[in-house]
Design an enzyme around this catalytic site. Sequence first.
Site, PDB file in Angstrom:
ATOM      1  N   ALA A  79       0.841  -1.188   0.000  1.00  0.00           N
ATOM      2  CA  ALA A  79       0.000   0.000   0.000  1.00  0.00           C
ATOM      3  C   ALA A  79       0.878   1.241   0.000  1.00  0.00           C
ATOM      4  O   ALA A  79       2.057   1.183   0.348  1.00  0.00           O
ATOM      5  CB  ALA A  79      -0.936   0.006   1.212  1.00  0.00           C
ATOM      6  N   GLU A  96       3.490   0.783  -6.129  1.00  0.00           N
ATOM      7  CA  GLU A  96       3.667   0.269  -4.771  1.00  0.00           C
ATOM      8  C   GLU A  96       3.957  -1.231  -4.771  1.00  0.00           C
ATOM      9  O   GLU A  96       4.778  -1.714  -3.992  1.00  0.00           O
ATOM     10  CB  GLU A  96       2.426   0.575  -3.928  1.00  0.00           C
ATOM     11  N   GLU A 100       7.457  -2.271  -3.090  1.00  0.00           N
ATOM     12  CA  GLU A 100       7.435  -2.987  -1.825  1.00  0.00           C
ATOM     13  C   GLU A 100       7.664  -4.479  -1.974  1.00  0.00           C
ATOM     14  O   GLU A 100       8.182  -5.122  -1.049  1.00  0.00           O
ATOM     15  CB  GLU A 100       6.109  -2.733  -1.101  1.00  0.00           C
ATOM     16  N   GLU A 147      10.500   0.334   6.221  1.00  0.00           N
ATOM     17  CA  GLU A 147      10.409  -0.586   5.086  1.00  0.00           C
ATOM     18  C   GLU A 147      11.671  -1.428   4.917  1.00  0.00           C
ATOM     19  O   GLU A 147      11.628  -2.497   4.307  1.00  0.00           O
ATOM     20  CB  GLU A 147      10.119   0.198   3.803  1.00  0.00           C
TER      21      GLU A 147
END
Length: 207
Positions: A79, A96, A100, A147
């Site tokens: 997200a 994204e 990610e 992250e």
Amino acid sequence: MIEDTPEEWRVTATSTPFTGKKTSVRTDEVVMPDGSTATRDYQVHPGSVAVVALDDQDRVLVLRQYRHPVRQRLWEIPAGLLDVPGENPLHAAQRELYEEAHVKAEDWRVLIDVYTTPGGCDEAVRVFLARGISEAEGDRFEVSDEEADMEMARVPLADLVHGALAGALHNNCLAVGVLALRAAQTGDGLDALRPPEAPWPARPFTP
């Protein structure tokens, strides 16, 4: 069909007591139906996208990330924010998923649109379903902060549905996404979901 409808009560005064890097807090004086005025504080948010990435074994790609406000490491779906006003949400979701998880997808559908906390924030989230997923080409996107410590896994959809209903999984996009996916599977089917460029009145965009 039962549906939400747009409406805007009169605002007699507004101020922004806090402005942050991505969001801000606004204070409005709102006229109530009886003519009185009430103060409403809320977070102003650019909006977000999220992705339920489903593989051919009915597993969902999930990430485990530390979230400081709740002091927990949560399992989530990919997200991110709509960083550019008017940004196409599909393009943001594809970005994204790549950044990610280093994954791309062949088939995209709109799974569900929600307001996360409409009593105190105007954040709108569009959750996409991505199928036909595979490893993306090129180098992985360089991550930082929380992250940099993320874990990634592919978890059976049934396990995520059970975890959400059992109170073991708390991320709102994950819970809403997997429950909506299960409802779509047992309802009209995934091919009946809205196309990826479906209108989104909460966050209008250029197709």
